[in-house]
Design a protein around this motif. Structure first.
Motif, PDB file in Angstrom:
ATOM      1  N   PHE A   3       0.833  -1.194   0.000  1.00 37.02           N
ATOM      2  CA  PHE A   3       0.000   0.000   0.000  1.00 37.02           C
ATOM      3  C   PHE A   3       0.871   1.247   0.000  1.00 37.02           C
ATOM      4  O   PHE A   3       1.961   1.274   0.552  1.00 37.02           O
ATOM      5  N   CYS A   4       0.360   2.291  -0.621  1.00 41.18           N
ATOM      6  CA  CYS A   4       1.073   3.554  -0.780  1.00 41.18           C
ATOM      7  C   CYS A   4       1.244   4.266   0.562  1.00 41.18           C
ATOM      8  O   CYS A   4       0.287   4.394   1.326  1.00 41.18           O
ATOM      9  N   ASP A   5       2.447   4.728   0.828  1.00 41.50           N
ATOM     10  CA  ASP A   5       2.721   5.493   2.053  1.00 41.50           C
ATOM     11  C   ASP A   5       2.086   6.879   1.986  1.00 41.50           C
ATOM     12  O   ASP A   5       1.811   7.491   3.007  1.00 41.50           O
ATOM     13  N   GLU A   6       1.838   7.397   0.783  1.00 34.24           N
ATOM     14  CA  GLU A   6       1.289   8.736   0.612  1.00 34.24           C
ATOM     15  C   GLU A   6      -0.222   8.780   0.843  1.00 34.24           C
ATOM     16  O   GLU A   6      -0.728   9.622   1.562  1.00 34.24           O
ATOM     17  N   CYS A   7      -0.963   7.868   0.174  1.00 34.60           N
ATOM     18  CA  CYS A   7      -2.429   7.946   0.233  1.00 34.60           C
ATOM     19  C   CYS A   7      -3.103   6.679   0.740  1.00 34.60           C
ATOM     20  O   CYS A   7      -4.305   6.672   0.966  1.00 34.60           O
ATOM     21  N   GLY A   8      -2.364   5.571   0.897  1.00 36.55           N
ATOM     22  CA  GLY A   8      -2.924   4.335   1.426  1.00 36.55           C
ATOM     23  C   GLY A   8      -3.554   3.424   0.400  1.00 36.55           C
ATOM     24  O   GLY A   8      -4.074   2.368   0.734  1.00 36.55           O
ATOM     25  N   SER A   9      -3.548   3.798  -0.889  1.00 37.34           N
ATOM     26  CA  SER A   9      -4.134   2.967  -1.937  1.00 37.34           C
ATOM     27  C   SER A   9      -3.227   1.788  -2.273  1.00 37.34           C
ATOM     28  O   SER A   9      -2.031   1.815  -2.008  1.00 37.34           O
ATOM     29  N   MET A  10      -3.814   0.771  -2.893  1.00 33.79           N
ATOM     30  CA  MET A  10      -3.048  -0.407  -3.275  1.00 33.79           C
ATOM     31  C   MET A  10      -2.121  -0.078  -4.437  1.00 33.79           C
ATOM     32  O   MET A  10      -2.496   0.650  -5.359  1.00 33.79           O
ATOM     33  N   MET A  11      -0.923  -0.628  -4.386  1.00 42.57           N
ATOM     34  CA  MET A  11       0.069  -0.378  -5.425  1.00 42.57           C
ATOM     35  C   MET A  11       0.169  -1.594  -6.334  1.00 42.57           C
ATOM     36  O   MET A  11      -0.183  -2.702  -5.942  1.00 42.57           O
TER      37      MET A  11
END
Length: 107
Positions: A3-11
């Motif tokens: 998950f993205c450290d910036e927005c929490g979305s799946m990468m």
């Protein structure tokens, strides 16, 4: 899954980097953990679990707006399960009250 450290979305993987699906942030793949990740293109449907063979439908809600394809009876017990993503309608699993035939209906 990462998950993205910036927005929490799946990468998702893009070459040697992981890319955020929402904000586009990029980070290098962690090669030590790479063998722990499994990527799939889409769900095939083979892994969907239909109601167990021995499930007890008796006492469940009854649908009288259906017709069993096997015997023609017009009443069946049913259960509802979310088999797709949350923004898709649930699936109804039926069991004919007359012959025990099972089927499912996608809305």
């Amino acid at each position: 899954m990462q998950f993205c450290d910036e927005c929490g979305s799946m990468m998702h993987a893009d070459g040697d980097e992981m890319v955020c699906s929402s904000c586009g942030a990029r980070v290098a793949k962690d090669t030590e953990k790479a063998d722990q990740f499994v990527s799939t293109e889409e769900q095939s449907g083979d892994e969907l679990i239909e109601t167990e063979e021995g499930a007890n439908f008796e006492g469940k809600p009854t649908a009288d707006d259906v017709t069993c394809e096997k015997c023609g009876h017009g009443k069946a017990w049913y259960t509802i399960k979310q088999t797709g993503s949350a923004d898709e309608p649930p699936t109804r699993f039926f069991k004919c009250q007359e012959c025990g035939n099972r089927w499912r209906e996608y809305n």
